[in-house]
Design an enzyme around this catalytic site. Structure first.
Site: not given
Length: 375
Positions: A158, A161-163, A263
């Site tokens: 995750l 995907v986030e950062s 997302y």
């Protein structure tokens, strides 16, 4: 048993037997002798019926065979690259394989939104290789924490995907760090934020807080897809979308914000890419499963120059491993820890613990009040 036999034969012998040759009764002594002789003859006959198989001489074995049998020999690896035998690859420690072993979610590759994300990743095969340095530094720790909680290993992906696993990532909405916490959620889950320290940029503290939050979301929705949606859009938005939807509707049936609708499919597509890189023409960067750092307790506030001097680790390296530090010192009120390379951590921890309390800070903070002078 032998006594009763003797008594039986004794009773019959006392009556006497007739000799067919003489036509008269034989004396008792003679009859007894004949009886013993007859018995001995029968026994000899029975013993003679048993065939005795002679034992063959021991087989003569080659000395090399005996040596290999009785003396363990070291295994000599096949000396051609990483092969342990022709066509057999030497198994290396592999973080990707460990992640795949812990995958639990259906990746829903039949969904158009997942396919769309997969097409993008296929068109950008350097997506993961370009962040290999950050993957090496952070992914093994995140996976270890996810695994320790028994959560699906897909969640370790995750922060990609986030950062893109950049602790300094900052969004237009005010989210920061590997896990992109906004200030309110960071405060809710105990991440400190002050002049000295930004907990959202702390890889260890932020990972613990993010997994706490995901567990809370999963407890509420009892569905990892909705928990992931809640992490992105907020649990209130997902709750309202769920109430508006038909009974039993899942993530792909809910009307959610556009960003959230992409997302979760993006994470599922990433997991599919990791599980089947060859199918998408992607080469995953090699990653070992060993966590490359340790979290070392400092016990109190400490000047980074003091830490550098006693541990012989340059200040720049300390900053690189501790993106949460805003100033030249660890925060006075905690958290009292540092992240250091694993090969240096044990010795550094001992040296830090040995520094007396009055030698840990080399500067003095003074509050200037009206009327104060430099003299």
């Amino acid at each position: 048993m032998s006594a009763s036999i003797r008594m039986s034969w004794g009773r019959r012998a006392s009556r006497g037997t007739f000799s067919r040759a003489e036509g008269k009764r034989a004396p008792v002594g003679t009859r007894t002798y004949r009886l013993v002789a007859a018995t001995s003859a029968v026994l000899l006959l029975l013993l003679g019926c048993q065939t005795t198989v002679p034992k063959p001489p021991p087989e003569v074995l080659d000395k090399a065979v005996l040596d290999a049998t009785w003396t363990p020999q070291p295994v000599v690896p096949y000396a051609e690259g990483d092969l342990i035998a022709p066509g057999v690859q030497l198994p290396d420690p592999n973080l990707w394989a460990d992640l795949i072993d812990g995958f639990q979610l259906d990746r829903h590759t039949e969904q158009k939104r997942v396919q769309q994300e997969l097409r993008w990743m296929k068109r950008h095969p350097s997506y993961l290789p370009n962040m290999s340095h950050r993957l090496e530094r952070h992914l093994a720790y995140i996976h270890a924490q996810v695994k320790a909680r028994g959560m699906p290993s897909e969640l370790a992906l995750l922060p990609i995907v986030e950062s893109a696993l950049d602790p300094y990532a900052f969004s237009h909405g005010g989210a920061a760090g590997l896990w992109q916490f906004i200030p309110a959620t960071a405060k809710r889950f105990g991440l400190e934020r002050n002049w000295w320290y930004e907990g959202r940029r702390d890889p260890a503290a932020a990972t613990d807080a993010a997994l706490d939050y995901l567990e809370v979301l999963h407890d509420r929705f009892d569905d990892w897809y909705l928990a992931l949606a809640g992490y992105n859009a907020g649990e209130g938005n997902v709750g309202r979308a769920k109430r508006r939807a038909p009974e039993g509707a899942g993530f792909f049936e809910l009307k959610l914000p556009r960003e959230t609708s992409a997302y979760v499919p993006r994470l599922l597509a990433l997991a599919e890419l990791v599980a089947n890189p060859e199918a998408y023409g992607v080469t995953l960067p090699p990653l070992e499963p060993t966590v490359p750092f340790e979290v070392v307790a400092t016990g109190s506030q400490m000047d980074l120059s003091v830490i550098s001097r006693v541990t012989e680790i340059d200040v720049e390296t300390i900053y690189q491993w501790n993106p949460a530090l805003n100033q030249w010192s660890t925060p006075p009120n905690g958290p009292h820890h540092l992240i250091l390379p694993v090969e240096l951590a044990e010795a550094a921890a001992e040296r830090i613990a040995a520094v007396p309390a009055d030698q840990r800070v080399e500067w003095l903070r003074v509050t200037v009040r009206p009327g104060d002078t430099l003299s």
